[in-house]
Design a protein around this motif. Structure first.
Motif, PDB file in Angstrom:
ATOM      1  N   SER A   1       0.849  -1.184   0.000  1.00  0.00           N
ATOM      2  CA  SER A   1       0.000   0.000   0.000  1.00  0.00           C
ATOM      3  C   SER A   1       0.888   1.238   0.000  1.00  0.00           C
ATOM      4  O   SER A   1       1.912   1.285   0.689  1.00  0.00           O
ATOM      5  CB  SER A   1      -0.902   0.003   1.243  1.00  0.00           C
ATOM      6  OG  SER A   1      -1.605   1.227   1.363  1.00  0.00           O
TER       7      SER A   1
ATOM      8  N   THR B   1      -1.242   7.021  -0.883  1.00  0.00           N
ATOM      9  CA  THR B   1      -2.627   7.351  -1.208  1.00  0.00           C
ATOM     10  C   THR B   1      -3.596   6.242  -0.825  1.00  0.00           C
ATOM     11  O   THR B   1      -4.797   6.366  -1.068  1.00  0.00           O
ATOM     12  CB  THR B   1      -2.765   7.642  -2.709  1.00  0.00           C
ATOM     13  OG1 THR B   1      -2.362   6.486  -3.458  1.00  0.00           O
ATOM     14  CG2 THR B   1      -1.889   8.821  -3.113  1.00  0.00           C
ATOM     15  N   GLY B   2      -3.101   5.153  -0.250  1.00  0.00           N
ATOM     16  CA  GLY B   2      -3.965   4.062   0.179  1.00  0.00           C
ATOM     17  C   GLY B   2      -4.258   3.026  -0.876  1.00  0.00           C
ATOM     18  O   GLY B   2      -5.046   2.098  -0.630  1.00  0.00           O
ATOM     19  N   ASN B   3      -3.635   3.146  -2.047  1.00  0.00           N
ATOM     20  CA  ASN B   3      -3.823   2.129  -3.078  1.00  0.00           C
ATOM     21  C   ASN B   3      -3.071   0.859  -2.695  1.00  0.00           C
ATOM     22  O   ASN B   3      -1.898   0.918  -2.304  1.00  0.00           O
ATOM     23  CB  ASN B   3      -3.326   2.630  -4.429  1.00  0.00           C
ATOM     24  CG  ASN B   3      -4.171   3.759  -4.982  1.00  0.00           C
ATOM     25  OD1 ASN B   3      -5.385   3.802  -4.740  1.00  0.00           O
ATOM     26  ND2 ASN B   3      -3.560   4.679  -5.700  1.00  0.00           N
TER      27      ASN B   3
END
Length: 290
Positions: free
Chosen positions: A184, A187-189
């Protein structure tokens, strides 16, 4: 004389007729069975050679695949671990002064450890988190102004950089999700890096100063052994990956050593364990962790 000639001619005809009958008789049952046995043996030898060749090919293919996945995972993980705790130099400072490091805007580094981890994370938790200060690099020739993101040489584990304004601190987190190793970014992707993962273990190399004799002390530590003020003292990370092949192979009696040091049977599949140690750049990171 005529009688003798007729008798000889009749005997010759009988001989020719008997030879023709012998030739037309064909193979006996015993001869047929012998031929079938030889043919079956030939086929068995051929099939055995094919199966051995197929088994060797399958093992080689699985071995190559696992080695490639481990190599790629270590390249991605190592790039982020080596950067952990990194801060760019302040090039605007007077070169006659001591080197100073860039302080990210509106971010307090003392509340963010460069490295943090969990020994037994849940499915939604990450086994390790890595942070370092984001920075743009001078690139010549300069990239087009419409694509300022290309001015960043720093890339997170997913190969991106959203810029200092949105991510002054680059955050990368790793976890095992099923058989995938996932990462991860800031940006939290979350995306998988590799598959075929059976186990992921991490140990930390800590350097402490012995106040009694002022000598450095080194030790391996688990996440549970590291308190809030200990994480900036971690200077190295040992990463162990256990990968499993996809094809069923004959592994009767074969065993291997797992990441935790125990011995286990291979379970009719190729299993390989890879270890690597990465040193990190946390020397400029604040020691006080709130």
């Amino acid at each position: 004389m005529m009688h003798t000639s007729s008798t000889a001619h009749s005997a010759f005809n009988s001989y020719i007729f008997s030879r023709m009958q012998s030739r037309e008789r064909g193979a006996t049952l015993i001869e047929l069975l012998v031929g079938l046995t030889i043919g079956l043996l030939t086929i068995s030898v051929g099939l055995g050679a094919i199966m051995v060749s197929r088994g060797v090919t399958t093992t080689v293919n699985d071995t190559t695949t696992l080695q490639q996945q481990a190599s790629y995972a270590f390249r991605v993980i190592g790039q982020q671990l080596r950067q952990a705790g990194g801060r760019p130099l302040n090039t605007a400072a007077d070169p006659r002064d001591a080197a100073t490091f860039v302080q990210p805007t509106a971010v307090t580094l003392s509340g963010l450890p460069p490295i943090a981890g969990l020994d037994a994370p849940t499915a939604s938790q990450f086994i390790i988190s890595m942070r370092y200060v984001n920075a743009s690099e001078s690139i010549y020739p300069s990239p087009p102004s419409s694509t300022p993101i290309e001015g960043y040489l720093i890339r997170d584990c997913l190969g991106s950089n959203s810029g200092i304004a949105s991510a002054p601190i680059v955050l990368n987190e790793l976890r095992k999700n099923g058989t995938d190793l996932e990462c991860s970014n800031s940006t939290g992707n979350v995306q998988p890096i590799i598959s075929n993962l059976v186990d992921l273990r991490i140990r930390y190399l800590q350097q402490k100063l012995n106040l009694a004799d002022k000598q450095p002390q080194f030790r391996y530590a688990s996440a549970a052994n590291l308190g809030p003020t200990d994480w900036p003292e971690v200077y190295g990370i040992e990463v162990c990956l256990e990968l499993e092949g996809e094809q069923v192979i004959d592994t009767v009696g074969a065993s291997y050593t797992k990441c935790d040091g125990t011995t286990a049977t291979r379970g009719n599949k190729l299993r390989m364990v890879f270890k690597n140690i990465f040193h990190i750049r946390n020397h400029a990171w604040p020691k006080a962790i709130s």
